[in-house]
Design an enzyme around this catalytic site. Sequence first.
Site, mmCIF file in Angstrom:
data_model
loop_
_atom_site.group_PDB
_atom_site.id
_atom_site.type_symbol
_atom_site.label_atom_id
_atom_site.label_comp_id
_atom_site.label_asym_id
_atom_site.label_seq_id
_atom_site.Cartn_x
_atom_site.Cartn_y
_atom_site.Cartn_z
ATOM 1 N N ASP A 31 -45.950 -16.199 -1.879
ATOM 2 C CA ASP A 31 -44.788 -15.491 -1.331
ATOM 3 C C ASP A 31 -45.217 -14.044 -1.129
ATOM 4 O O ASP A 31 -46.015 -13.519 -1.913
ATOM 5 C CB ASP A 31 -43.623 -15.571 -2.340
ATOM 6 C CG ASP A 31 -42.271 -15.299 -1.702
ATOM 7 O OD1 ASP A 31 -41.421 -16.198 -1.715
ATOM 8 O OD2 ASP A 31 -42.068 -14.173 -1.169
ATOM 9 N N LYS A 85 -34.460 -15.078 7.154
ATOM 10 C CA LYS A 85 -33.339 -16.002 7.423
ATOM 11 C C LYS A 85 -32.024 -15.329 7.800
ATOM 12 O O LYS A 85 -30.988 -15.986 7.824
ATOM 13 C CB LYS A 85 -33.122 -16.880 6.189
ATOM 14 C CG LYS A 85 -32.752 -16.084 4.952
ATOM 15 C CD LYS A 85 -32.140 -16.926 3.862
ATOM 16 C CE LYS A 85 -31.771 -16.086 2.663
ATOM 17 N NZ LYS A 85 -31.126 -16.793 1.593
ATOM 18 N N SER A 125 -32.672 -26.178 9.641
ATOM 19 C CA SER A 125 -31.301 -25.713 9.426
ATOM 20 C C SER A 125 -30.341 -26.400 10.384
ATOM 21 O O SER A 125 -30.710 -26.758 11.514
ATOM 22 C CB SER A 125 -31.294 -24.205 9.685
ATOM 23 O OG SER A 125 -29.983 -23.719 9.788
ATOM 24 N N TYR A 150 -33.417 -16.208 15.077
ATOM 25 C CA TYR A 150 -33.671 -16.978 13.853
ATOM 26 C C TYR A 150 -33.589 -18.482 14.146
ATOM 27 O O TYR A 150 -34.490 -19.252 13.785
ATOM 28 C CB TYR A 150 -32.665 -16.601 12.750
ATOM 29 C CG TYR A 150 -32.672 -17.596 11.618
ATOM 30 C CD1 TYR A 150 -33.720 -17.636 10.702
ATOM 31 C CD2 TYR A 150 -31.658 -18.564 11.484
ATOM 32 C CE1 TYR A 150 -33.755 -18.587 9.684
ATOM 33 C CE2 TYR A 150 -31.687 -19.512 10.479
ATOM 34 C CZ TYR A 150 -32.729 -19.520 9.577
ATOM 35 O OH TYR A 150 -32.769 -20.464 8.577
ATOM 36 N N LYS A 154 -36.445 -21.735 13.926
ATOM 37 C CA LYS A 154 -36.319 -23.031 13.222
ATOM 38 C C LYS A 154 -36.600 -24.180 14.194
ATOM 39 O O LYS A 154 -37.264 -25.153 13.853
ATOM 40 C CB LYS A 154 -34.916 -23.167 12.610
ATOM 41 C CG LYS A 154 -34.647 -22.232 11.458
ATOM 42 C CD LYS A 154 -35.365 -22.639 10.184
ATOM 43 C CE LYS A 154 -36.282 -21.595 9.645
ATOM 44 N NZ LYS A 154 -37.003 -21.958 8.431
ATOM 45 N N ASN A 198 -24.174 -11.389 3.973
ATOM 46 C CA ASN A 198 -23.592 -11.937 5.205
ATOM 47 C C ASN A 198 -22.875 -13.238 4.900
ATOM 48 O O ASN A 198 -21.937 -13.614 5.569
ATOM 49 C CB ASN A 198 -24.704 -12.266 6.220
ATOM 50 C CG ASN A 198 -25.336 -11.006 6.746
ATOM 51 O OD1 ASN A 198 -24.651 -10.107 7.202
ATOM 52 N ND2 ASN A 198 -26.656 -10.929 6.652
ATOM 53 N N ASN A 199 -23.386 -13.948 3.915
ATOM 54 C CA ASN A 199 -22.887 -15.302 3.648
ATOM 55 C C ASN A 199 -21.626 -15.264 2.780
ATOM 56 O O ASN A 199 -21.427 -14.351 1.973
ATOM 57 C CB ASN A 199 -23.969 -16.150 2.981
ATOM 58 C CG ASN A 199 -25.167 -16.349 3.892
ATOM 59 O OD1 ASN A 199 -26.268 -15.925 3.567
ATOM 60 N ND2 ASN A 199 -24.963 -16.948 5.040
#
Length: 338
Positions: A31, A85, A125, A150, A154, A198-199
């Site tokens: 990562d 993401k 997604s 984004y 994907k 945001n979520n």
Amino acid sequence: MKILVTGGTGYIGSHTAVELQNSGYEVIVIDNLCNSNADVIDRVADISGKKPEFEKIDLCDREGLQKFFGKNSDIKAVIHFAALKAVGESVQNPLLYYRNNISGMINLLDEMLKCGVDKIVYSSSCTVYGEADALPVTEDSPIKKAESPYGFTKQAGEQMLFDTARVNDFKSCILRYFNPTGAHDSALIGELPIGVPNNLVPYITQTAAGIRETLTVNGNDYDTPDGTNIRDYIHVTDLAKAHVIALERMLNGKNIEKTEVFNLGTGRGNSVMEVINAFEKVTGLKIKYRIGPRRQGDVVSIYSDTGKANQILGWKAERDLDNMMLTAWKWQKHISEL
Ligand code: NAD
Ligand code: WQD
């Protein structure tokens, strides 16, 4: 058996590292820590009793990745989470997303092919379906023109896997997640949004924790029973377990096609108001919210047909919305105390 988890210090990757270790796999994480913290490796160790190996590597650093694969010739398969993401950020900075998500994945696939690592589980997604013509969406529902850079990355990732498999001895399992939420039961790992979330669920938990004053419900004039958007929320632990099953399907040579695709959701749609109500019910807390305008780019409703994953993978989401809210809240309290 050693499994490489890219993006393994992130939200879904860390939960998957736990489930992999609980199932007896040796996990090596790479990562670049652009959206996570190396401490997560210790938390994974606290939960599963084993510390995964970790190297800080950026998938865009070809040389670093080459050296890494050179040193780790015993990697049997890859679970690929590493990506940026944030949908809104991708609209503002498309090239950042194309470079990171697409170039990073090209580098990864190149190294896998060179080193004979021929199996990958890929994080896709529900965003690839856009505004679906019919609900629930099956894996055969049409892929719509991407609504954000984004979303395009994907779709591109999926296409790269189909094209790579056509001309190589290469297998992939594409997992299309719906709306992952919740946290590990231990509250030691969870989602760590940077800045203003945001979520929906992190916004709810931060409002309950007093970090945000008021939650804005993005429109209540949609054509749904209570006027708010409908989504298929899925617990991150259920999601993580599906990765182990998808991996084992390939390791055991049970995959029927070289590139397989599965929806991962609960198959149930819940509205924004239902999520808020579930949070209030399980925590006994009141969320201060107001009704705001619609958010640009939101689809009205989307939820999954999970039949294929249920029947072919033998996987089914076990946790309900109440459990998602409870574990998300336990995690929020844990990070608020840090
Ligand atoms: P996350 O940001 O928590 O984890 C992604 C990890 O990848 C982070 O730790 C980040 O530091 C790392 N990373 C990013 N770019 C990298 C690079 N170039 N090199 C090395 N590491 C890099 O996100 P998440 O929610 O765990 O998502 C994991 C995957 O699932 C992503 O591919 C995402 O697109 C996909 N996905 C997420 C959701 C969701 O709502 N969380 C839904 C559908 C699909
Ligand atoms: C859910 C609902 C909002 C915040 C995103 C990505 C998607 C995928 C999953 C990665 C919507 C409403 C939200 C708030 C609100 N990710 N909401 N107030 O947009 O369904 O999906 O995550 O692949 O690509 O777009 O999730 O949690 O942002 O929103 O009313 O403060 O909650 O409008 O109806 P979304 P979300």
